[in-house]
Design an enzyme around this catalytic site. Structure first.
Site, PDB file in Angstrom:
ATOM      1  N   GLU A 170       0.807  -1.235   0.000  1.00  0.00           N
ATOM      2  CA  GLU A 170       0.000   0.000   0.000  1.00  0.00           C
ATOM      3  C   GLU A 170       0.835   1.277   0.000  1.00  0.00           C
ATOM      4  OE1 GLU A 170      -2.785  -0.310   3.233  1.00  0.00           O
ATOM      5  OE2 GLU A 170      -3.667  -2.148   2.468  1.00  0.00           O
ATOM      6  N   ASN A 216       2.259  -5.236  -3.038  1.00  0.00           N
ATOM      7  CA  ASN A 216       0.871  -5.595  -2.731  1.00  0.00           C
ATOM      8  C   ASN A 216       0.022  -4.339  -2.521  1.00  0.00           C
ATOM      9  OD1 ASN A 216      -0.969  -7.814  -2.011  1.00  0.00           O
ATOM     10  ND2 ASN A 216      -0.896  -7.024   0.096  1.00  0.00           N
ATOM     11  N   HIS A 258     -10.104  -6.530  -1.930  1.00  0.00           N
ATOM     12  CA  HIS A 258     -11.142  -6.188  -0.941  1.00  0.00           C
ATOM     13  C   HIS A 258     -12.286  -5.509  -1.689  1.00  0.00           C
ATOM     14  CE1 HIS A 258      -8.748  -7.272   2.517  1.00  0.00           C
ATOM     15  NE2 HIS A 258      -7.755  -6.512   2.103  1.00  0.00           N
ATOM     16  N   GLU A 289      -5.809 -10.928  -0.635  1.00  0.00           N
ATOM     17  CA  GLU A 289      -6.621 -10.646   0.569  1.00  0.00           C
ATOM     18  C   GLU A 289      -8.104 -10.573   0.224  1.00  0.00           C
ATOM     19  OE1 GLU A 289      -5.220  -7.142   2.647  1.00  0.00           O
ATOM     20  OE2 GLU A 289      -3.108  -7.632   2.273  1.00  0.00           O
ATOM     21  N   ASP A 291     -11.885 -10.478   0.054  1.00  0.00           N
ATOM     22  CA  ASP A 291     -13.147 -10.572   0.783  1.00  0.00           C
ATOM     23  C   ASP A 291     -14.136  -9.611   0.124  1.00  0.00           C
ATOM     24  OD1 ASP A 291     -12.269  -8.123   1.873  1.00  0.00           O
ATOM     25  OD2 ASP A 291     -12.087  -8.902   3.912  1.00  0.00           O
TER      26      ASP A 291
HETATM   27  C1  XIL Z   1      -5.913  -5.993   8.796  1.00  0.00           C
HETATM   28  C2  XIL Z   1      -6.213  -7.139   9.748  1.00  0.00           C
HETATM   29  O1  XIL Z   1      -7.115  -8.015   9.136  1.00  0.00           O
HETATM   30  C3  XIL Z   1      -6.797  -6.612  11.040  1.00  0.00           C
HETATM   31  O2  XIL Z   1      -6.941  -7.661  11.990  1.00  0.00           O
HETATM   32  C4  XIL Z   1      -5.899  -5.515  11.610  1.00  0.00           C
HETATM   33  O3  XIL Z   1      -6.499  -4.964  12.760  1.00  0.00           O
HETATM   34  C5  XIL Z   1      -5.654  -4.434  10.578  1.00  0.00           C
HETATM   35  O4  XIL Z   1      -5.108  -5.013   9.395  1.00  0.00           O
HETATM   36  N1  XIL Z   1      -4.695  -4.582   4.016  1.00  0.00           N
HETATM   37  C6  XIL Z   1      -3.669  -5.348   4.503  1.00  0.00           C
HETATM   38  C7  XIL Z   1      -3.873  -6.161   5.734  1.00  0.00           C
HETATM   39  O5  XIL Z   1      -2.611  -5.432   3.860  1.00  0.00           O
HETATM   40  O6  XIL Z   1      -2.699  -6.322   6.477  1.00  0.00           O
HETATM   41  C8  XIL Z   1      -4.983  -5.596   6.608  1.00  0.00           C
HETATM   42  O7  XIL Z   1      -5.220  -6.506   7.676  1.00  0.00           O
HETATM   43  C9  XIL Z   1      -6.223  -5.355   5.789  1.00  0.00           C
HETATM   44  C10 XIL Z   1      -5.956  -4.366   4.687  1.00  0.00           C
END
Ligand code: XIL
Length: 397
Positions: A170, A216, A258, A289, A291
């Site tokens: 990020e 990422n 996401h 990641e 969802d």
């Molecule tokens: C999130 C976790 O799922 C949470 O438990 C934590 O409190 C905050 O981070 N992008 C990412 C992840 O790269 O590391 C993040 O994970 C979600 C967004």
């Protein structure tokens, strides 16, 4: 000649897929793909299907289902938080490896590969580091050295045990940030300038020559205008192109995935095109990641099926779009969900205006949702000529 080459490639691919599909079926127990795990079905394509793992849930004696599914359903795991800097080095100079070690051991026992997450990110940094920089007790020069040491220490500890590392996470702003023109954002860019990105990849490579090193980010599932000033995918594309032109060892681009059912999102061919465009840089790709959250209106919370059903269906469709695109592009090495059950998902805690949830593929009672079944179907129905086994890059020197 051209045609003959194509036929050879096709024949080899079909033979490889046939070999991957060779499963022991007996007369009384015919092979039933629907009874296979996502991880096992992914193997038919050379694709790893993974999940983020919440170590607290994994260690909860009253929650055996979590452990069972984390072990049996997936072929790859990612630490949801345990490998972040604030978890590994809460006190300066004192590393706590317990949780991260446990995950790596869990993966070894279950023959799973590990995505390492994350070496450099502006978030979840230890307070001693951010406050030290803020009050001037840590100089810029010292900060760069601390970053080098952190990357070297962590990557060396798990050398040979991590398949893919998210080296930088990020780093790029969003159109809603100020200024709205896309730029390098956050703690590291502000304190070290964008050169930290190339440094980080080189330090990671020096510590583990074999791990695949990823950049990422989120909101890069599809391309937009093609203008890097407002198209984040294009910005990332240009960035990775520039880094590789300088010989920086970036092996892959991770697209977090996401999504939310309230948004427009994308179709399969749009996402396929984006993966192909990234691949044209010579790098691997992955969904890292995934969802798909939904707004939990009062009607949803009250159990109104007229509001719940469209969300479950839209969620399944979005999970499936990313999976189909991944299957279609041979550089797409893994598809990881960010938690697999609504019982343990970061979404309700992070998105609460309005409240959101229902973001994973199993409900809170570990019942598979439509999304789970669609992912499974995608893995079962996919095959040549469009879907061929993965091609992994050699880690770049
Ligand atoms: C999130 C976790 O799922 C949470 O438990 C934590 O409190 C905050 O981070 N992008 C990412 C992840 O790269 O590391 C993040 O994970 C979600 C967004």
């Amino acid at each position: 000649m051209k045609q003959r080459r194509w036929i050879t490639v096709g024949a080899v691919a079909v033979a490889t897929v046939a070999a991957l599909n060779a499963v022991p079926a007996t007369a009384n127990r015919p092979y039933d793909p629907t009874a296979q795990s996502l991880g096992a079905l992914g193997q038919r394509h050379g694709l790893q299907v993974g999940t983020a793992v919440d170590l607290a849930a994994l260690n909860d004696a009253n929650d055996p289902q979590y452990r069972r599914l984390a072990a049996s359903e997936f072929s790859s795991v990612t630490a949801e938080n345990a490998m972040k800097w604030e978890s590994l080095e809460p006190t300066r100079g004192v590393y706590d490896w317990a949780a991260a070690d446990q995950l790596v051991e869990f993966a070894r026992r279950n023959k799973q590969s590990v995505r390492g997450h994350v070496l450099v990110w502006h978030s979840q940094l230890p307070t001693w580091l951010t406050s030290g920089v803020a009050d001037g007790s840590i100089s810029k020069q010292e900060l760069r050295e601390l970053l080098r040491k952190h990357i070297t220490t962590v990557v060396s500890r798990y050398k040979g045990k991590i398949w893919q590392w998210d080296v930088v996470n990020e780093a790029v702003s969003d159109p809603w940030d100020t200024p709205s023109t896309l730029h390098y954002k956050g703690f590291w860019a502000q304190n070290l300038g964008p050169g930290y990105i190339a440094d980080a990849f080189r330090w990671a490579r020096a510590a583990d020559p074999r791990a695949l090193l990823f950049y990422n980010d989120y909101n890069i599932e599809a391309f937009g205008s093609g203008n890097p000033a407002d198209d984040k995918s294009q910005f990332v594309y240009d960035m990775v192109k520039g880094l590789r032109a300088q010989g920086v060892p970036v092996d892959g681009i991770g697209s977090q995935g996401h999504l939310g059912t309230q948004y427009g999102n994308y179709d399969t061919l749009q996402v396929t095109a984006a993966l192909k465009k990234f691949t044209s840089l010579g790098v691997a790709t992955a969904f890292t990641e995934v969802d798909v959250r939904s707004e939990l209106t009062e009607a949803v919370q009250a159990g109104n099926s007229a509001e719940i059903n469209p969300r479950l269906q839209a969620s399944a469709a979005n999970f499936s779009v990313l999976m189909k695109a991944c299957l279609a592009v041979r550089s797409c090495l893994s598809y990881t969900v960010w938690g697999f059950t609504d019982r343990h998902s970061w979404v309700p805690g992070w998105f609460n205006e309005p409240p959101q949830g229902m973001a994973t593929i199993y409900d809170e009672n570990y019942q598979p949702k439509r999304a789970y079944h669609e992912l499974k179907s995608d893995l079962i129905f996919a095959g040549p000529p469009y879907v061929l086994p993965r091609i992994a890059p050699k880690p770049r020197r």
